[in-house]
Design an enzyme around this catalytic site. Structure first.
Site, mmCIF file in Angstrom:
data_model
loop_
_atom_site.group_PDB
_atom_site.id
_atom_site.type_symbol
_atom_site.label_atom_id
_atom_site.label_comp_id
_atom_site.label_asym_id
_atom_site.label_seq_id
_atom_site.Cartn_x
_atom_site.Cartn_y
_atom_site.Cartn_z
ATOM 1 N N ARG A 71 39.235 40.530 70.460
ATOM 2 C CA ARG A 71 37.905 40.601 70.871
ATOM 3 C C ARG A 71 37.210 39.209 71.241
ATOM 4 O O ARG A 71 37.858 38.166 70.783
ATOM 5 C CB ARG A 71 37.081 41.146 69.825
ATOM 6 C CG ARG A 71 37.745 42.603 69.147
ATOM 7 C CD ARG A 71 37.128 42.756 67.736
ATOM 8 N NE ARG A 71 38.022 43.790 66.996
ATOM 9 C CZ ARG A 71 37.567 45.128 67.119
ATOM 10 N NH1 ARG A 71 36.491 45.542 67.442
ATOM 11 N NH2 ARG A 71 38.256 46.165 66.675
ATOM 12 N N ASP A 74 33.469 51.103 51.741
ATOM 13 C CA ASP A 74 34.606 51.741 51.538
ATOM 14 C C ASP A 74 35.685 51.793 52.441
ATOM 15 O O ASP A 74 36.944 52.313 51.932
ATOM 16 C CB ASP A 74 34.217 53.046 50.857
ATOM 17 C CG ASP A 74 33.702 54.106 51.967
ATOM 18 O OD1 ASP A 74 33.859 53.639 53.069
ATOM 19 O OD2 ASP A 74 33.249 55.281 51.748
ATOM 20 N N GLY A 75 35.667 51.451 53.560
ATOM 21 C CA GLY A 75 36.706 51.486 54.484
ATOM 22 C C GLY A 75 37.041 52.703 55.062
ATOM 23 O O GLY A 75 38.084 52.869 55.702
ATOM 24 N N LYS A 124 42.038 53.664 61.992
ATOM 25 C CA LYS A 124 40.678 53.574 61.822
ATOM 26 C C LYS A 124 40.030 54.575 60.841
ATOM 27 O O LYS A 124 39.838 55.553 60.988
ATOM 28 C CB LYS A 124 39.775 53.787 62.985
ATOM 29 C CG LYS A 124 38.352 53.342 62.850
ATOM 30 C CD LYS A 124 37.853 53.358 64.427
ATOM 31 C CE LYS A 124 36.277 52.806 64.317
ATOM 32 N NZ LYS A 124 35.729 52.808 65.664
ATOM 33 N N ASP A 174 35.744 50.767 70.492
ATOM 34 C CA ASP A 174 34.581 51.006 69.466
ATOM 35 C C ASP A 174 33.447 51.713 69.916
ATOM 36 O O ASP A 174 32.414 51.334 70.066
ATOM 37 C CB ASP A 174 34.127 49.597 68.939
ATOM 38 C CG ASP A 174 35.008 48.962 68.072
ATOM 39 O OD1 ASP A 174 35.907 49.535 67.485
ATOM 40 O OD2 ASP A 174 34.938 47.694 68.048
ATOM 41 N N ARG A 204 37.433 48.461 58.036
ATOM 42 C CA ARG A 204 37.681 49.989 57.684
ATOM 43 C C ARG A 204 38.933 50.421 58.717
ATOM 44 O O ARG A 204 39.160 51.504 59.025
ATOM 45 C CB ARG A 204 36.728 50.772 57.980
ATOM 46 C CG ARG A 204 35.999 50.655 59.380
ATOM 47 C CD ARG A 204 34.668 51.540 59.231
ATOM 48 N NE ARG A 204 33.752 51.217 60.677
ATOM 49 C CZ ARG A 204 32.475 51.092 60.733
ATOM 50 N NH1 ARG A 204 32.017 51.440 59.609
ATOM 51 N NH2 ARG A 204 32.119 50.921 61.944
ATOM 52 N N ASP A 221 31.820 41.262 69.034
ATOM 53 C CA ASP A 221 32.888 41.943 68.142
ATOM 54 C C ASP A 221 33.537 43.235 68.889
ATOM 55 O O ASP A 221 34.682 43.668 68.506
ATOM 56 C CB ASP A 221 32.747 41.979 66.639
ATOM 57 C CG ASP A 221 31.572 42.714 66.451
ATOM 58 O OD1 ASP A 221 30.440 42.472 66.825
ATOM 59 O OD2 ASP A 221 31.807 43.933 65.808
ATOM 60 N N ASN A 222 32.416 43.751 69.698
ATOM 61 C CA ASN A 222 33.051 45.212 70.269
ATOM 62 C C ASN A 222 33.272 44.890 71.740
ATOM 63 O O ASN A 222 33.247 45.744 72.655
ATOM 64 C CB ASN A 222 31.783 46.009 70.268
ATOM 65 C CG ASN A 222 31.548 46.385 68.694
ATOM 66 O OD1 ASN A 222 32.721 46.325 67.938
ATOM 67 N ND2 ASN A 222 30.517 47.003 68.374
ATOM 68 N N GLY A 245 35.688 41.435 61.189
ATOM 69 C CA GLY A 245 37.071 41.829 60.806
ATOM 70 C C GLY A 245 37.210 43.172 60.524
ATOM 71 O O GLY A 245 36.184 43.968 60.660
#
Length: 466
Positions: free
Chosen positions: A171, A113-114, A101, A246, A82, A236-237, A79
């Site tokens: 995705r 930490d995102g 992003k 990404d 970030r 996921d990319n 998910g």
């Protein structure tokens, strides 16, 4: 006035989490894409708006959930760890996601930490905008910002944020997330959403799958034609829209090697340059498995569903080869390449690989005769040249000029720009962004950007590092 929507936020709550971006203490624009801003109708956005400190009217910020195979291993929940999807801006050309992003923690951050620091933000801005200029389907960059915060990685870095634009952020891993949970209803909802948004010409699930397969064949062939190595082709990319997404440890090949790997975490070369077509095929197989239950319903049986999906999947190699042949044929100035041209193309690539010839300069050098200068075995190149001259089209120079860029985002140049930006000097990044926005036509003053790295400038590994 800019019109905002968020059709994805209207999907059931299982698809996302509503969350606002974390505030940036002192946002400052580093790179600004004025033509894109004008096309989107957001030319009046300032740094606080771009950073998500101010939410535009009509936006509905969310973090999307998905899963994925990462280096072949299954991760059941990933998910937007970030990033925050503000919403979709509506234009005459359709709807486009505006995605922040580096916008802070979300429920999918997995102890991160995102945040992002300015290095990966600049890399993605520069590379994605070059890809767009070079004719490759891709997410785009509206702005790169300093946030005014410090981000701790191996040391403290100035925080950064990328304002990313995409036709969507759906995705292969989005489908996998619901399939792994046995949530067939959500897979069906997602399928209908993707078909309506990206492939309205598809009449059913099978045609949708076929369109996605064809889109990926086109995309990967274009990557290969630029010597581009994505670095993390996890499921996921892979965007089902057919856009490159990404940009992490990505790079463009300098001295040609089909086994080129740049990602610091790709220890076994899973995502090497030459592996990208087969990995795309593998990823598409994972997507196809997500469609089996609804195809059973549409065709009336599991065997029929699997056979139909397999037939579509098995069409990928041939579709890819046709796209690859068209891309590399154009790089040789051949307007209508066919299978008989494959030896001509492959023999040149073989010479380049043997000599480590610069990928970009060799192909562009076919225009002015300088391609020979990049070869060590010039006798072999001289033996190949008459075969090429006999096959190239009448308008071969025009074809090559449109197919082979003069300049690419070379790794060492990006690193120089990042290091300068760390000292507060954005001029090198601004120059790269300007020059690479028109990579087929280079001013004399910018010819230095075509030079390959010297030995001490070589960047052998790149990092995700967001």
């Amino acid at each position: 006035m800019t019109q905002f929507d968020n059709s994805y936020a209207r999907l059931p709550k299982e698809f996302h989490t509503r969350i606002a971006p974390e505030l940036s203490p002192a946002p400052e624009v580093m790179l600004w894409n004025a033509p894109l801003a004008e096309a989107l109708g957001v030319s009046d956005w300032d740094a606080p708006m771009l950073a998500g400190n101010v939410i535009p009217e009509g936006a509905d910020p969310i973090a999307q959930v998905y899963a994925g195979h990462q280096f072949g291993g299954w991760s059941p929940q990933l998910g937007d760890g970030r990033a925050v999807l503000l919403g979709e801006v509506l234009t005459e050309d359709g709807r486009f996601d505006i995605h922040l992003k580096g916008a802070g923690r979300t429920p999918y951050s997995r102890n991160g930490d995102g945040r992002a620091w300015i290095g990966p933000v600049l890399r993605e801005y520069i590379v994605s905008e070059f890809m767009h200029a070079a004719g490759v389907p891709t997410t785009r960059a509206l702005a790169a910002l300093r946030t005014g915060a410090r981000v701790q990685r191996e040391r403290a870095y100035p925080g950064g944020l990328l304002v990313r634009i995409a036709s969507s952020h759906i995705r292969v891993g989005t489908f996998q997330y619901f399939t792994a949970r046995g949530d067939e209803a959500s897979v069906k909802i997602l399928t209908d959403h993707v078909r309506a948004r990206h492939y309205p010409q598809a009449k059913d699930t099978l045609e949708l799958y076929a369109e996605i397969v064809k889109a990926q064949a086109r995309l990967i062939a274009k990557w290969m034609g630029l010597g581009f190595v994505h670095g993390v082709m996890n499921t996921d990319n892979m965007a089902v829209s057919g856009e490159t997404i990404d940009y992490g440890p990505c790079a463009f090949i300098d001295g040609y090697s089909p086994k080129a790997v740049y990602s610091s975490i790709d220890q076994f070369g899973r995502y090497a340059y030459e592996q990208q077509p087969s990995i795309a095929h593998w990823n598409l197989a994972q997507l196809g498995s997500c469609f089996v239950p609804q195809m059973e319903e549409e065709l009336g049986g599991q065997h029929k569903a699997i056979d139909a999906l397999t037939e579509v999947l098995n069409a990928f190699p041939e579709a890819y080869q046709a796209e690859w042949r068209a891309v590399f044929g154009a790089k040789l100035g051949i307007a209508d390449p066919n299978e008989a041209d494959l030896p001509l193309i492959q023999d040149l690539l073989g010479l380049m690989a043997k000599d480590g010839a610069d990928f970009t300069n060799t192909f562009r050098g076919l225009l002015d005769g300088s391609a020979r200068d990049w070869m060590l075995d010039r006798e072999a190149f001289d033996a190949w040249t008459p075969r090429w001259e006999a096959r190239r089209s009448e308008a071969w120079q025009e074809i090559i000029a449109k197919a082979s860029p003069t300049v690419i985002p070379r790794n060492h140049r990006i690193e120089e720009a990042i290091q300068a930006a760390l000292e507060g000097d954005d001029r090198k990044a601004e120059r790269l962004a300007r020059v690479l926005s028109n990579p087929f036509d280079l001013a004399e003053d910018d010819q230095d950007l075509t030079h390959p790295p010297t030995e001490d400038q070589m960047v052998h590994k790149t990092f995700c590092g967001t």
